[in-house]
Design an enzyme around this catalytic site. Sequence first.
Site, PDB file in Angstrom:
ATOM      1  N   PRO A  92       0.807  -1.220   0.000  1.00 45.00           N
ATOM      2  CG  PRO A  92      -0.547  -1.449   1.852  1.00 45.00           C
ATOM      3  CD  PRO A  92       0.690  -1.971   1.234  1.00 45.00           C
ATOM      4  CD  GLU A  93       3.965   2.601  -3.769  1.00 47.14           C
ATOM      5  OE1 GLU A  93       4.131   3.703  -4.292  1.00 47.14           O
ATOM      6  OE2 GLU A  93       4.455   1.552  -4.228  1.00 47.14           O
ATOM      7  CG  HIS A 132      -1.655 -14.643   8.222  1.00 48.35           C
ATOM      8  ND1 HIS A 132      -0.559 -15.066   8.941  1.00 48.35           N
ATOM      9  CD2 HIS A 132      -1.674 -15.393   7.104  1.00 48.35           C
ATOM     10  CE1 HIS A 132       0.047 -16.028   8.266  1.00 48.35           C
ATOM     11  NE2 HIS A 132      -0.620 -16.256   7.154  1.00 48.35           N
ATOM     12  NE  ARG A 160       5.157 -10.660   2.741  1.00 49.98           N
ATOM     13  CZ  ARG A 160       5.372 -10.282   1.486  1.00 49.98           C
ATOM     14  NH1 ARG A 160       6.527  -9.764   1.151  1.00 49.98           N
ATOM     15  NH2 ARG A 160       4.446 -10.421   0.593  1.00 49.98           N
TER      16      ARG A 160
END
Length: 274
Positions: A2-3, A93, A111
Amino acid sequence: MPEMPEVETIRRELEEKVKGEEITKVEVRSAKPLKNATVEEFTDVVEGATIEDVKRRGKILIINLSAGYSLLIHLKLTGRILYQIANAPMEKHTHVIFSLDDHQLRFWDQRQFGYIKVFKTEDLPNAPEVKELGPEAMGEDFILEVFQKLLQTRKRGPIKPLLMDQNFIAGVGNVYADEALYYAGVQPTRIVSSLSRGEIAKIYEGIRRILPAALEYRGSSVDLYVDIYGRQGEYVPYLKVYGREGEPCERCGTPIRKITLRGRGAHFCPKCQK
DNA sequence: CGTCGCTCCTGGATGC
DNA sequence: TGCATCCAGGAGCGAC
């Protein structure tokens, strides 16, 4: 990853869906993302609070709660904020669950680089990850002259890592840095001091055109990015170089190359970019 | 302070 | 087919 376009997509969707909602319960399945609070402190702040609004600074999502607290969320590479029906099956997760009325917001992160921090709203501007941020990439005060002046302070290194440095410009990451440099016809390894005024203007223009274009398509689903409904962003087909190693350049047909720059993949057309 | 390499983590891709 | 190894990457950190 995500930017600005991806985080802004999430911000808009959250604003539409959960603004004004009360968080009735919070469940912390993994405390790892809570970097500056214990589970108890976090729970005390969040439970019973109302979501007043949802803001963004660079790639950071800020959820302002009632009672003067705010959540500062960074999704890093694989973080997701998912808006789901309360009884939807729980995915692996999923680390933090915020219960609303009949829905939940779930913080999911494969992650585990992402985090959720708690600040008093008045202390947010002094949060370390906010305080040093550069100008907002799409902000109206980030004009070409500001970009030119900023570049004069960081002349020694290659241009691409600088575009990704959040303390230089906030909101640009690996994908859109590659795309902006392709737009500008400038190779990612070019040393800043070697850039002409025209090239600098083109890089600026690239950033300012590509980010909003990507936002219109709800971002790019490279890696694991999805929006709060689990939908992929649809800008990937419009990416010119990122993830296109070996494919012919759209302009000249030369195969796109991928190199490692500062330990990160950098994609470019060796012919169109000088 | 600027620059740069290392580190966190998981699972898909790759190698044998 | 199965197991080991490699690799991606945002940004904080320490080294220089």
